[in-house]
Write an enzyme that holds these catalytic residues in place. Structure first.
Site, PDB file in Angstrom:
ATOM      1  CE1 TYR A  80      -3.240   3.114   0.685  1.00  0.00           C
ATOM      2  CE2 TYR A  80      -1.993   3.287   2.764  1.00  0.00           C
ATOM      3  CZ  TYR A  80      -2.902   3.771   1.884  1.00  0.00           C
ATOM      4  OH  TYR A  80      -3.474   5.006   2.065  1.00  0.00           O
ATOM      5  CG  ASP A 187      -5.383   0.413 -18.158  1.00  0.00           C
ATOM      6  OD1 ASP A 187      -5.949   1.347 -18.889  1.00  0.00           O
ATOM      7  OD2 ASP A 187      -6.231  -0.249 -17.417  1.00  0.00           O
TER       8      ASP A 187
END
Length: 285
Positions: A80, A187
């Site tokens: 994270y 992407d």
């Protein structure tokens, strides 16, 4: 298996909190203060494709990508990274680093990352990574035409409109400047450009061997923050590395946006149908 069970089995530790970020992404905290991201794959091979893509993009250290801790066929557990506001300095560093990443190259046009499956995903849509002899044939066969066919099945385009896309596919060999395959994110829209205190991190890759103009076109598709600084630093770095972008790359942006727009049209419909057709009509002649 839910997110708690998956994280405790794959990563260990005692989970003390789970917050759902969106439908498939969870922020998971532990009793020792650690926080991780748990992501459920959208379909077969999705977690393996994403893990392989993250490792491939991050192995050179050119760009920042979250560390993949563990994954199975359903769940991916990774680092994270707390967000922070965009800054001109981090934007310019990202542009330079992305240029260097692209020049790391790939096995071929359409090649998956090492260890990644041929049948991968871009968001919720399937995406096939299969090596082709050149970019034009790869892009037409495995990016544009599959989603055009889906749109046709849904009757989203008229016969004359389909011909506009077919004409662009027939001219791809003339439109594409010859380049070796680049190592691309695949992407790189604004939602996958994650701003943090120590720089820009790339997340949710659809990584493969492609054309570097493809990533630049994705950055421009949905309004990435600090875009002009990213692109300016990118072009300068590419020039410094002896691999400048070919003349006319800005005019070719609509060509590289055909795939994501057609994919969005097939999955979501709506305004993406008109956007895809406009991009096809805007292709250089």
């Amino acid at each position: 298996m839910n997110a708690r069970e998956a994280v405790e089995r794959l990563h260990g530790g005692r989970v003390t909190g789970i917050r759902q970020s969106d439908g498939s992404v969870f922020l998971v905290s532990f009793d020792d203060g650690e926080t991780v991201i748990a992501k459920r794959g959208v379909g077969p091979g999705a977690t393996r494709a994403e893990a392989a893509g993250m490792r491939w993009l991050g192995e050179s250290g050119d760009v920042l990508v979250p560390r993949v801790y563990e994954h199975d066929e359903e769940w991916l557990v990774m680092e994270y990274v707390p967000p922070a506001p965009p800054t001109p300095e981090t934007a310019e560093a990202f542009g330079r680093n992305l240029a260097k990443l692209h020049l790391r190259g790939a096995e071929g046009f359409g090649s998956p990352p090492p260890g990644g499956p041929v049948d991968a995903w871009m968001g919720v849509a399937p995406m096939r990574n299969e090596v082709c002899p050149d970019w034009a044939s790869f892009y037409a066969e495995h990016r544009v035409l599959p989603y055009l066919r889906e749109c046709v099945e849904q009757k989203l385009f008229t016969t004359d409109e389909v011909q506009v896309f077919d004409d662009v596919c027939e001219r791809l060999g003339e439109l594409a400047e010859p380049e070796p395959p680049a190592r691309i994110h695949g992407d790189a829209w604004s939602g996958n450009v994650h701003w943090a205190r120590d720089g820009v991190w790339l997340i949710d890759p659809a990584a493969h061997g492609g054309h570097r103009e493809g990533d630049l076109a994705m950055l421009q598709l949905f309004g990435t923050s600090q875009l002009s600084r990213i692109l300016g630093a990118y072009t300068e770095s590419a020039q410094d590395e002896g691999r400048p972008l070919a003349d006319g790359w800005r005019e070719r942006v609509p060509v590289h946006q055909l795939f994501p727009l057609l994919m969005h049209a097939a999955v979501f419909g709506g305004g993406y149908v008109r956007q895809a057709l406009s991009a096809a009509r805007a292709a250089p002649r």
